[in-house]
Design an enzyme around this catalytic site. Structure first.
Site, mmCIF file in Angstrom:
data_model
loop_
_atom_site.group_PDB
_atom_site.id
_atom_site.type_symbol
_atom_site.label_atom_id
_atom_site.label_comp_id
_atom_site.label_asym_id
_atom_site.label_seq_id
_atom_site.Cartn_x
_atom_site.Cartn_y
_atom_site.Cartn_z
ATOM 1 C CG ASP A 160 4.798 -3.324 11.313
ATOM 2 O OD1 ASP A 160 5.533 -3.872 10.468
ATOM 3 O OD2 ASP A 160 4.579 -2.098 11.341
ATOM 4 C CB THR A 175 -1.811 7.156 -3.408
ATOM 5 O OG1 THR A 175 -1.250 5.831 -3.422
ATOM 6 C CG2 THR A 175 -0.828 8.125 -4.064
ATOM 7 C CG ASP A 206 1.295 -2.849 9.876
ATOM 8 O OD1 ASP A 206 1.412 -1.978 8.999
ATOM 9 O OD2 ASP A 206 1.507 -4.074 9.650
ATOM 10 N NE ARG A 265 -2.468 0.884 3.647
ATOM 11 C CZ ARG A 265 -3.207 1.190 4.689
ATOM 12 N NH1 ARG A 265 -4.484 1.460 4.535
ATOM 13 N NH2 ARG A 265 -2.703 1.201 5.903
HETATM 14 N N1 URA Z 1 -3.476 -2.839 7.499
HETATM 15 C C1 URA Z 1 -3.189 -3.149 8.780
HETATM 16 O O1 URA Z 1 -2.284 -3.953 9.048
HETATM 17 N N2 URA Z 1 -3.886 -2.588 9.788
HETATM 18 C C2 URA Z 1 -4.890 -1.720 9.547
HETATM 19 O O2 URA Z 1 -5.501 -1.249 10.509
HETATM 20 C C3 URA Z 1 -5.176 -1.389 8.205
HETATM 21 C C4 URA Z 1 -4.459 -1.964 7.206
#
Ligand code: URA
Length: 210
Positions: A204, A109, A201, A105
């Site tokens: 992560d 953008t 995330d 991602r």
């Molecule tokens: N990707 C993620 O890992 N967490 C989110 O909250 C949104 C996209």
């Protein structure tokens, strides 16, 4: 499967999800919970698979016994966080074929950029289950489904851990034929496209990166 969105409200799923959301949950525990929850979600997403029968012999007698029909299904992990769901699902469905779609991602953008695509052959004859823990904006999920359809897939389901209403709406608009199974539908996205309250995330948290 006909409903566009299924929220799996099973108590075990909800309890494990709460533990995963907690900030202080360690990487090791997060990964283990994701593995466990993915199996419970796999149970739901495969609930209505077509069945066949075959003749087997038990120690007592012959019988017509139920078996899954058709070609082996295809699990497609949307990298990298999809791999966390994939591992547990493969334990439950060890003969599934596996594909990978690499999308990242763009943080400016929020649009998906493709960097890898490898999927099993005969996709048109398989049920394809695309997996990505977080359905946030829905942009990368919708783009991944576009690629799978271009590769021939016609029977696709999407499995995630958390969904935002924005992502569900985006998927419904782009791919109304693709049912979504999730453990929870959260409140909204923040200005950076993260799910709130969410769990942060997912990549992560499962891989211990930052
Ligand atoms: N990707 C993620 O890992 N967490 C989110 O909250 C949104 C996209």
């Amino acid at each position: 499967m006909t409903d566009h969105l299924t929220v799996v409200d099973h108590p075990l799923v909800q309890h494990k999800l709460t533990l995963m959301r907690e900030e202080r949950t360690s990487t090791a525990v997060f990964r283990q919970l994701l593995r466990e929850i993915s199996q419970l979600l796999a149970y739901e997403v495969t609930r209505s698979l077509p069945m066949d029968t075959k003749t087997i012999a038990t120690p007592m007698k012959e019988m017509e016994a139920p078996v899954l029909a058709g070609r082996k299904l295809a699990l497609v992990s949307i990298l990298r966080a999809g791999n966390g769901l994939l591992d547990g699902m493969l334990e439950l469905i060890p003969s599934a074929r596996v594909g990978f779609v690499g999308l990242y991602r763009d943080e400016e953008t929020l649009k998906p950029v493709q960097y890898y695509f490898k999927v099993p052959d005969n996709l048109s004859e398989r049920l394809v289950i695309a997996v990505d823990p977080m359905l946030a904006t829905g942009n990368s999920s919708a783009a991944a489904i576009d690629l799978l359809k271009e590769a021939g897939a016609t029977n696709i389901r999407f499995l995630c851990l958390l969904a935002a209403p924005e992502g569900v709406a985006r998927m419904k608009e782009a791919h109304p034929d693709v049912p979504i199974v999730t453990a929870a539908l959260d409140s909204h996205l923040n200005e950076k496209g993260y799910i709130v309250p969410g769990l942060g995330d997912a990549g992560d948290r499962m891989f211990g990166t930052k």
